[in-house]
Structures are given as structure tokens and as C-alpha cells.
Design a protein around this motif. Structure first.
Motif, short mmCIF file in Angstrom:
data_model
loop_
_atom_site.label_atom_id
_atom_site.label_comp_id
_atom_site.label_asym_id
_atom_site.label_seq_id
_atom_site.Cartn_x
_atom_site.Cartn_y
_atom_site.Cartn_z
N LYS B 56 0.64 -1.08 0.07
CA LYS B 56 0.09 0.43 -0.08
C LYS B 56 0.89 0.96 0.27
CE LYS B 56 -0.69 1.24 4.95
NZ LYS B 56 -1.12 1.13 5.93
N THR B 57 0.31 2.31 -0.66
CA THR B 57 0.22 3.27 -0.70
C THR B 57 0.69 4.16 1.06
OG1 THR B 57 0.75 4.23 -2.37
CG2 THR B 57 1.37 6.29 -1.02
N ARG B 113 8.71 -10.21 -6.21
CA ARG B 113 9.08 -8.90 -6.63
C ARG B 113 7.99 -7.96 -5.97
NH1 ARG B 113 7.03 -8.98 -13.05
NH2 ARG B 113 6.75 -6.92 -12.63
N VAL B 114 8.73 -6.88 -4.89
CA VAL B 114 8.13 -5.92 -4.77
C VAL B 114 7.20 -4.68 -5.26
CG1 VAL B 114 7.61 -4.16 -2.07
CG2 VAL B 114 9.67 -6.37 -2.55
N VAL B 115 6.52 -4.75 -5.37
CA VAL B 115 5.22 -4.52 -6.18
C VAL B 115 4.61 -2.57 -5.14
CG1 VAL B 115 3.82 -3.71 -8.23
CG2 VAL B 115 5.35 -5.77 -7.74
N LYS B 116 4.67 -1.29 -5.78
CA LYS B 116 3.82 -0.40 -5.33
C LYS B 116 2.67 -0.66 -5.65
CE LYS B 116 6.57 2.75 -3.66
NZ LYS B 116 6.67 2.06 -2.67
N ARG B 117 1.14 -0.15 -5.01
CA ARG B 117 -0.23 -0.70 -5.62
C ARG B 117 -0.17 -0.09 -7.03
NH1 ARG B 117 -4.83 0.36 -2.40
NH2 ARG B 117 -5.57 0.82 -3.85
N GLY B 135 -0.66 -5.12 3.59
CA GLY B 135 -1.45 -3.64 3.71
C GLY B 135 -1.94 -3.80 4.29
N GLY B 136 -3.82 -3.60 4.21
CA GLY B 136 -4.79 -3.38 4.66
C GLY B 136 -5.96 -4.53 4.09
N ASP B 137 -7.03 -3.77 4.66
CA ASP B 137 -8.31 -4.46 4.16
C ASP B 137 -8.48 -4.14 1.88
OD1 ASP B 137 -10.12 -5.08 6.14
OD2 ASP B 137 -8.85 -6.72 5.81
N LEU B 219 -4.90 8.57 -3.56
CA LEU B 219 -2.84 8.54 -3.18
C LEU B 219 -1.90 8.65 -3.96
CD1 LEU B 219 -3.83 4.52 -1.13
CD2 LEU B 219 -4.07 7.56 -0.25
N SER B 220 -2.97 8.96 -4.83
CA SER B 220 -1.38 9.68 -5.89
C SER B 220 -2.34 11.03 -7.42
CB SER B 220 -0.91 8.43 -6.54
OG SER B 220 0.43 8.85 -7.45
N LEU B 221 -1.57 11.79 -6.80
CA LEU B 221 -1.72 12.73 -7.76
C LEU B 221 -1.27 12.49 -9.91
CD1 LEU B 221 -0.84 16.10 -5.60
CD2 LEU B 221 -2.96 14.80 -5.53
N VAL B 222 0.63 12.45 -9.59
CA VAL B 222 0.35 11.85 -10.93
C VAL B 222 -0.56 10.79 -11.22
CG1 VAL B 222 1.87 11.13 -12.25
CG2 VAL B 222 2.54 13.15 -10.07
N GLN B 223 -0.44 9.81 -10.12
CA GLN B 223 -1.19 8.43 -11.26
C GLN B 223 -2.60 9.32 -11.81
OE1 GLN B 223 0.17 6.40 -7.98
NE2 GLN B 223 1.62 4.73 -9.33
N HIS B 224 -3.34 9.65 -10.97
CA HIS B 224 -4.90 10.40 -10.85
C HIS B 224 -4.90 10.69 -12.67
CE1 HIS B 224 -8.30 12.37 -10.89
NE2 HIS B 224 -9.28 11.14 -10.33
N SER B 225 -3.95 11.44 -12.64
CA SER B 225 -3.63 12.67 -14.03
C SER B 225 -3.62 11.65 -14.99
CB SER B 225 -3.29 13.52 -13.72
OG SER B 225 -1.56 13.71 -13.85
#
Lengths: 440, 440
Positions: B56-57, B113-117, B135-137, B219-225
Motif C-alpha cells: 500500500k501507499t 518482486r515488491v510492487v507498489k499498488r 497493507g490493509g483490507d 493516493l497519487s496525484l500523478v497517477q490519478h491524472s
């Protein structure tokens, strides 16, 4: 009290218990004076000189604004199973009813201004002796929202009884028989009802003093795009506007007739230039906040939101949050029966009776000076707990712990209410709204 | 069955009742085969060769992305009553727990492999033999959302037990004792649990096949755009994507692990270029729709929305919609007592007992093949009514009559669902999610 004098005859003043009791004569001055201390005592006649009629925007008008051709719209609606004719019909019913109201008023020599909801502002309120809301309950809430004085009467007329509940409006029969209503008003065959409203004081960071008008977002494309610009300009020009991010407590320039709702929403934080306009955002995250009732201890809570309503609002959203379905009542009584082995009845009539009595207990009088708070879908787990899910209070303080919360007033105006902001929610007598009760 | 053979030893196949029953040996091939017909029978050992750990972030990382200096952020948080140190602590706990998991896996010779969401996609799912959600649920729901096969195991580890309930995760003790969990998996001291999921078929106009990822908005400005641009490109490249506005029924490429929620939201319909990014939009309008349960008669309804959940989801939002507070139960029993004059107990222990039993009845098993639908805050008045407020079903059809509704999948992905669109909501065995149950 004598009646039937000429226009502009003097209003005789009688002092009663320190308050001026005025006699308003039919055809006389439009000045209104409070009658007596009781909120709902019978009244002298009431005949205003200047009446503003604020009308709702029908869905037909809304679709028209979108510059579609009639064929385009008809086809679109048909695909959706709706009908262009249906929209037109509803529009025509509303328009006919508005014309009926206006005609009735003018034939009494009353100066009438018909104002669309988008044009309705403080200047109209100042001009009018009384304001008529011609629409449904939503229009009534909008009309009330700009009336801050407790002396300016507001009357609701339900212009589409088949579609709107009209809780805040006159009984439905007066929609087509408005001259009767006028007659009764003139003769004093009515009561004033001062509906208590809620005031909100905000402090702390995260406050956006630029409220967003949620109704305008639905109903008018042009006006919505102006909404923020106007709100920004207003902020500079209005008296008593809030500074950008102040930690000084500020009284919001609104009074809530139904309820204040506080809850998490998603907001778009990015430059939306690159998006198509259809960005769907949804209230879905749990709301985190702390709450203190009547200066009691602060309690951390997590829920789907917090509703704080008036007596008027106790029949609205708050009611729907708290009411029980017969299905739930039946299941509960079944459990009670099996645990106690008592002969608790489970027939439909008894279930209905218990359900109705429970739900009726959620409703209280519009002139009641208490607030009613309800926690919507409280989340109780290892981390959070809450004592009472709802109750009466004189004051409720809420401290936001939300990412992106809103404080929504009467479902129509939204204020940002983010992490750290504190709202103090209470009632004051001077915030009452003066409305009319006509016997059916 | 023999154990302890060398890597890549043949997997012996035994046919049982028409289904292949495979034996997976410790250190053997990573191929997984279904064990037996029962969903939760004990298993042969499980040791994957390639594991993706999806993280999770944390809020700390989120705030970092906003390019604030540490002093700036500290000050902002302090004003809000939060603390920079607190955010860092939570972040460090999470990071520590992730490292613990990764280290444990690698010391067993597993390729990790560790991968961010934000980087988690179908390619990662294809590569991995198993996926761990760290992370969580919420993270678990995201991880599951991209696993469409019923054979790819997903394991949730709760990396912040003080903050997250972790219903979908392993028991909390394994967070710091992950090698134990691995050991048990290897030795077969666990059970597979195939969690039933929901599928959705959409037809009619008003469907936007470009889903919006709601978590990314937070959680992510860049990703959302990028979200919408990516979704648009995906649509063209993916197999089985939906045409722009089709009236052909299309199966959505998602499977819901918790619930589908259908409700009205406000969407911004205007060019938002002129706005500051902070546009707050709120789910507040009533939702209009028609519903048909198990091919029964269509019923028009108005409510705050409709939830359709799985057994897994019956402990999540659906639970919060339907559960009763002790306060409500007490008031109901008081009414029952006064109407019947029976000696119904009203002491706290009895109230708690009835409440617990009622609320427990809302929960059902994750492998149950039924859906559970709930109408949230049904509006019952002159115009609308509803028969049952909730119940089990095999199929639920919903026809939108909303202005701007969304269909939200597991609180994370949102599809437009407007006037005329019809959703058919059901379950199919092939949509199961393979998860692990470890004894505590």
C-alpha cells in the motif's frame, strides 16, 4: 380587531409583554409585526404589497439549456425509457401552477416579481414583503437559505404534487385553489409557524469559505461554471466574509432549515483540463471525526457521516437514516421471542404498529429549540466505538479528521471541512424562519 | 502421499471424480492444482517459486509526493492536530513489516518482486505464482481486483494492525512471525478458501466503460491524472473492452470481492478549467432505480443506494448499512413491552444479546453462492414503496433512473450507471478467489 380599512391606514400598536403587537389590516400597510410570544397563535390578516415568486427549474428546462434539438432529446430519452412528452407535461403542469399563483396575486393588487431560482438573491429578499416558493421542497430550502431575518414570511406552494412530497409546502389543494389561500391569509385564518434553524461556527484550518451550490451543479451548466467565480468575488464584497484560512471562529452566513450533514467525499485534486467532463466522484470513504455533545467529552468516531437536524428536518434525511423497516422489526422481535419464550406477537399488524411507533418517535416539532444528531452507519470495531448513536442536544461540536470532508447544508450548499477544522453547531432564536400554516 | 522430493519432480496426477487432484511437493513445481471438491479441505503443502508482494501507499508517502518540505508538512500537520512524527511512525511500521515478509520469502529461495499498488497490473499477476497483499483490507481488495483466475492464490498480510481491521488478512500474529506462516503453508497446515465473487453484466445507454480508480484519486496525484488517459488507452488495447455506448450486454472485466454499490453521485458536468482543483462533490441526492430480484417483478425504488454483497462483503459495508445499535434495539423493545404488557427484559445484558444476535445474522460465509442485497435508507412515501429492504438472491437486476449514478466495485472502481442502463448482477463458480486460511 377592526377589519376592512383603506390602504395605508395607520397600524395601531399595542404593547404586550414588552413586544409590539401590530394589527395588520386587509389592504393596509405591508409592515409585519410579531403577534405574540407563542410561535403558532392565530394571526391578524396578512396582505403583502410586494411578493417575489421563486420558481424551480424543471428538468425540461434543464435539458433545453443543453442546446439539444428536440429530436435529439426525444431520441435520447426514448433510449433511456423516459419520454420527452413526459418531461414536457411535468413542465407544463409546473408552469400552469405558477401562472395561477401569479394571476391570483396580481388580481389582489399585489406587486409580483417572478424570479427563477438562479436569479434569486439577497436583493430580491430585501425587495419582497413575502416570498413564495413555487416548486417542491428543494425550492423551499433554497428560498429559505437566503432569508436570514425571522420576520420575512416564506410560503411554499407545491407546483408538482404528483412528483414532490411538499412537506414544507402548503397543503396540496391550495396549488390549484390559490385564491383561497390568499383569502385565508388576508382574513387571518392561518397561523404563523417560526421554524427553528441551525447556525454553524467554523474555526481551524482547512476551511474553504467558498461554498459550492450543489443544486446549481445539477440544474444549470452556465451558472455552475460561474458559481466559483461569483463565490470568490462575493467573498471580497460581502460583509462578514471569512478570510482564506483563518483560525478565528467565524459564523457562516447560512441558516439550516433541515439539517447539516458532515461527511467524507472524494474531491478531484488534479488539474482536470485533460479530462472529459464526466468525472464521477462518490461519497464512499468512511468519515473520521471527533464529536462533543453539549460540552461533553470528545469522542473519536468513524461512520458514514453525521447528521444534525432541526424539527423541520426530522422528517427529511434524518428520518431516512434512522427509520426501521418492518422486516428488521420483525426479525428483532423474533429474536426477542426466542430468547425470552414470551408470547410476543409476530403478526403483520403488530409488527406494523411497533414499526410505526418507533419511526414516529424520530419526528419532532419544527419550533422545538433542540438539535437532533444521528451517526449514520457507525463503525464500531477494535479501533473505534461510540456511545449513543443519536440524541437531542443544544450544541454539537465536531472536529474533522477527514481527508476531504464536506459540511452540506440542506443538501444544497457545501463547505469544505477538513482535518483540524472545528464546527460548533447550535440554534439561536433569532435564526427562526417565519412560515405559514393553513388548515387543510 | 509421498513428500520431500527434489525440485521439479513430476507432479503425480490422480483423477478423482472427474477432477484432477494434484500433489504439490515442498520444493517441487509451483504448479497448483485443485485439491478436492470441498472449498476448504486441508491441503498439500504450497510453496510458490515466484511471489509478488503488493504494498500500500502510506499517508506519509502520499504527503511526500506533494513535494512539500519537511518543515512545511510538519507545520501543516501540527495546525491540524496531527503529527509528522506520527505519520512517519506508521510508515516505518509498515515498511518494517514489508521487509520482514520479503526477507522471509527470500530466505526460502523464493523469487520476490515488491510492487507498489500503483505499479500493480496484469503482467505482475501473470508473472507471480502467488500474490501477497502487504497493507490493509483496501490493499487486499485492490490485489484481488486484478486476479480473475480462480487458481492464483492471494494472501493478505496486515502491515499496520493498529490501524487496520484486516478482515481479509492473515491473523495479526503472522505479521511479525511470517516465517511461521510460510512454514505452515509449506507443510500443508492450512486450508484453501475459495471466496465467491460477483460479476456484472451491463447494457443500455449511459455506460462509461472507462472505470475510474477511486483509490488512486486519493493516493497519487500523478497517477490519478493519468488514470483516465490510461483507461482510455487500455480500452483500445485490451481484449473484451466495451464499445463507447453500446446497447449490447457486456460483461465487465471485474469481479467484486466485497460488494457492488449503486448510488447517485454528483458529477461535474462543466469545463473545470476555470476552477481551482478543490471541487467538492458529494453523494447526496436520492437514487432512483428499478430492481428485480431472481427474475421477479420490477419495482421502482428511491433510496440512498443499493448494496449487493458477497459472503466476504457481508462483514464490510453491507454490515454497517444493516446493523442496529443497542440504543435502537432498546427503544424497540420498550415499545414492544408497552404495547403487549409482557415482561420483556430491558436490562443492558439482554439488549446486548438481542443486538448481537440480530447483527450476527447479517453475516454469512465467504464461500456461500448467494448474493445479499440491501436497500440503504429506503424512501417510502406517497410516490415510492418497497417490499423487502434486504434479502438473499441468486440474481439481481437493476435499471438506473439516476441523473448521475455510479456503480462502485469494492469501494475502488467506479462505473457510470445512468438513466436507462441495466445491470445484471450474479455469481459464477469460475469467479472465485483462492485465498488461504491459517489457524491462529
Amino acid at each position: 380587531m377592526p377589519v376592512g380599512m383603506a390602504r395605508r391606514s395607520a397600524v395601531s400598536l399595542v404593547r404586550l409583554g414588552g413586544r409590539a403587537v401590530g394589527q395588520l389590516l386587509c389592504g393596509g400597510s405591508a409592515r409585519l409585526l410579531r403577534t405574540s410570544a407563542a410561535n403558532t397563535s392565530p394571526s391578524p390578516g396578512f396582505k403583502p404589497e410586494k411578493v417575489a415568486v421563486v420558481t424551480k427549474t424543471t428538468r425540461y428546462e434543464f435539458e433545453q439549456q443543453r442546446d439539444k434539438s428536440e429530436e435529439e432529446l426525444t431520441q435520447q430519452l426514448a433510449l433511456k425509457g423516459s419520454s420527452y412528452t413526459g418531461l414536457q407535461e411535468r413542465h407544463n403542469i409546473h408552469t400552469y401552477n405558477v401562472e395561477h399563483i401569479v394571476k391570483s396575486l396580481r388580481s389582489e393588487g399585489i406587486d409580483v416579481r417572478v424570479v427563477k431560482r438562479g436569479e434569486y438573491d439577497e436583493e430580491v429578499v430585501r425587495w419582497a414583503d413575502a416570498i413564495i416558493s413555487a416548486g417542491g421542497d428543494g425550492t423551499m430550502l433554497l428560498v429559505a437559505s437566503k432569508v436570514l431575518s425571522k420576520n420575512k414570511p416564506v410560503v411554499g406552494v407545491n407546483t408538482d404534487p404528483e412528483r414532490s412530497e411538499g412537506h414544507l409546502c402548503l397543503p396540496v389543494r391550495y396549488t390549484r385553489a390559490f385564491p383561497e389561500a390568499l383569502e385565508k391569509l388576508c382574513r387571518g385564518e392561518f397561523r404563523w409557524l417560526w421554524r427553528q434553524r441551525i447556525r454553524v461556527q467554523l474555526e481551524g484550518t482547512g476551511i474553504n469559505p467558498r461554498p459550492v451550490d450543489l443544486h446549481e451543479q445539477q440544474l444549470s451548466l452556465v451558472q455552475h461554471s460561474q458559481a466559483h467565480r461569483i463565490a470568490t468575488m462575493d467573498r471580497q464584497h460581502k460583509t462578514g466574509t471569512l478570510p482564506e484560512s483563518s483560525s478565528e471562529p467565524s459564523l457562516l452566513p447560512i441558516r439550516s432549515l433541515n439539517e447539516i450533514f458532515i461527511g467524507e467525499s472524494l474531491s478531484s485534486r488534479v488539474k482536470l483540463k485533460s479530462f472529459k467532463p464526466h468525472v464521477n466522484l462518490l461519497l464512499h470513504r468512511a468519515s473520521y471525526y471527533e464529536i462533543s455533545v453539549d460540552d461533553g467529552p470528545w469522542e473519536k468516531q468513524k461512520s458514514s457521516g453525521l447528521s444534525i437536524c432541526t424539527g423541520t428536518g426530522s422528517k427529511a434525511w434524518s428520518y431516512n437514516i434512522n427509520k426501521l423497516a418492518e422486516q428488521a422489526v420483525e426479525e428483532l422481535l423474533m429474536i426477542g421471542k426466542s430468547l425470552t419464550r414470551l408470547d410476543i406477537p409476530l403478526n403483520p399488524e403488530f409488527i406494523a404498529k411497533v414499526t410505526d411507533e418507533y419511526n414516529a418517535s424520530l419526528v419532532f416539532g419544527p419550533d422545538d429549540r433542540r438539535l437532533f444528531y444521528s451517526i449514520r452507519e457507525p463503525i464500531v470495531n477494535r479501533v473505534f466505538s461510540s456511545s449513543r448513536q443519536r440524541g437531542f442536544a443544544n450544541k454539537v461540536c465536531v472536529r474533522s479528521r477527514c481527508w476531504n470532508a464536506c459540511m452540506v447544508v440542506d443538501g444544497g450548499t457545501s463547505y469544505k471541512f477538513n482535518d483540524g477544522a472545528i464546527a460548533t453547531i447550535s440554534m439561536s432564536e433569532e435564526d427562526q424562519l417565519r412560515t405559514v400554516v393553513l388548515e387543510n
